[in-house]
Design an enzyme around this catalytic site. Structure first.
Site, mmCIF file in Angstrom:
data_model
loop_
_atom_site.group_PDB
_atom_site.id
_atom_site.type_symbol
_atom_site.label_atom_id
_atom_site.label_comp_id
_atom_site.label_asym_id
_atom_site.label_seq_id
_atom_site.Cartn_x
_atom_site.Cartn_y
_atom_site.Cartn_z
ATOM 1 N N GLY A 148 0.829 -1.194 0.000
ATOM 2 C CA GLY A 148 0.000 0.000 0.000
ATOM 3 C C GLY A 148 0.870 1.253 0.000
ATOM 4 O O GLY A 148 2.073 1.198 0.273
ATOM 5 N N CYS A 149 0.248 2.390 -0.301
ATOM 6 C CA CYS A 149 1.001 3.641 -0.383
ATOM 7 C C CYS A 149 1.478 4.109 0.992
ATOM 8 O O CYS A 149 2.654 4.442 1.170
ATOM 9 C CB CYS A 149 0.163 4.719 -1.061
ATOM 10 S SG CYS A 149 -1.502 4.934 -0.388
ATOM 11 N N TYR A 150 0.570 4.137 1.973
ATOM 12 C CA TYR A 150 0.991 4.502 3.324
ATOM 13 C C TYR A 150 2.087 3.566 3.837
ATOM 14 O O TYR A 150 3.113 4.017 4.351
ATOM 15 C CB TYR A 150 -0.203 4.459 4.282
ATOM 16 C CG TYR A 150 -1.165 5.613 4.208
ATOM 17 C CD1 TYR A 150 -0.728 6.934 4.208
ATOM 18 C CD2 TYR A 150 -2.547 5.391 4.196
ATOM 19 C CE1 TYR A 150 -1.615 7.995 4.165
ATOM 20 C CE2 TYR A 150 -3.446 6.444 4.152
ATOM 21 C CZ TYR A 150 -2.985 7.745 4.143
ATOM 22 O OH TYR A 150 -3.874 8.790 4.112
#
Length: 343
Positions: A148-150
């Site tokens: 994921g980006c986070y």
């Protein structure tokens, strides 16, 4: 040439994959799927791709996709797991940009994503696709779970310190801001311009879906469980992730700047900025780069790491292409040499 398919070609992540792959010298995008746009030209929906992608949307059919060497799933959670076993049986490699294979505990996945996992037997095989930590496993993988980006921004910031045991792993704080494209391309009140413009808010404080993914991967690095407070925020910009990370140092650590520079010296997409720098999301926009800086305010025992990425590139599509390059034995930077957009 690698024959690539994209399932879910109409979202922000899908079109970002198309933008990158259109200029990749070793890839032919042969299949792009969309249930709602079957028969329409891809460049009719995205005129930015005119002259770059000459493909028509098709239905997400396993038989059609089986002609591909690799399939990217740029789909909502719960889609890739329905087709993965069949495609793997055809010898097709998979990079899943959703969360279907990121968590190693199927019951925990069910808790956070609200549905039963359709193929839990593949969870153990799936390789977590953060190249900076799983490079060798990615090279031989059939199924890669794109991070994921986070989690990408947070892990890259904490990684060097946890590896060396220089911070207390039980009291980590990740205060992270994201642009609205992280919510996907859908009509939703919370992401309307009139709702997000001139505003700034935290959300998911009680528990965000990316929390177990971050904890799982940080624990692997620390070789023990970690305590993490993760608070995401929505800011009025389209692209970008800014992670401000806090931890307590546990003893004499020497030069933090040198530690980070040595850790990432050979990483083509992680750039440790000069001492006392403050990374800016605009300086990575459109690129696959992560900019990091390290601070020790007033020389006390708190370390502050700043980590910024483009959520659609290093946080999604660019990282997926990086993984593809590894899986097919290509130079890691192939197709990803884009300089960030400025301003």
């Amino acid at each position: 040439m690698i024959r690539a398919g994209i399932v879910g070609g109409t979202g922000y992540t899908g079109v970002e994959l198309l933008r990158i792959l259109a200029l990749h010298p070793e890839v032919e995008v042969s299949v792009v799927t969309s249930r709602s746009d079957v028969g329409s030209r891809v460049d009719a929906l995205y005129p930015s791709l005119r002259g770059a992608i000459d493909t028509v949307f098709s239905a997400p059919d396993v038989e059609t996709l089986s002609a591909c060497d690799l399939v990217f799933f740029a789909t909502p959670n719960g889609t890739a797991m329905l087709m993965a076993q069949q495609l793997l049986a055809y010898g097709v490699k998979i990079i899943d940009l959703s969360a279907d294979f990121r968590l190693k505990d199927a019951l925990e996945w069910q808790h956070w994503y609200g549905m039963e996992h359709a193929c839990p037997t593949l969870i153990a095989e799936a390789v977590y696709g953060l190249p900076e930590t799983h490079r060798e496993s990615i090279k031989t993988a059939r199924l890669v779970a794109n991070p994921g980006c986070y989690p990408t921004a947070v892990q890259l910031g904490f990684l060097p310190l946890l590896e060396k045991g220089l911070i207390d792993p039980h009291h980590l704080i990740a205060d992270v801001k994201s642009g609205v494209s992280g919510a996907g391309r859908k009509a939703e009140m919370a992401t309307l311009m009139s709702e997000t413009g001139e505003s700034f808010k935290a959300y998911g404080v009680a528990g965000h879906r990316h929390l177990p993914e971050i904890r799982q991967q940080l624990a692997l690095t620390a070789k023990q469980s970690v305590g993490l407070t993760f608070v995401p925020h929505l800011v009025p910009m389209i692209r970008g992730i800014h992670a401000t990370l806090y931890a307590r140092l546990t003893g004499d650590v020497g030069s933090l700047q040198t530690l980070f520079e040595q850790k990432y010296a050979d990483e083509v997409f992680v750039d440790v900025l000069p001492a006392n720098s403050h990374p800016d999301t605009r300086n990575v926009r459109g690129s696959n780069n992560c900019h990091i800086s390290i601070h020790q305010p007033q020389g006390q025992d708190t370390v502050v790491i700043l980590s910024v990425i483009d959520n659609l590139v290093k946080g999604a599509a660019g990282q997926a292409v990086h993984n593809m390059n590894l899986m097919f034995g290509l130079p890691e930077h192939t197709g990803l040499n884009t300089v960030a957009l400025y301003p």
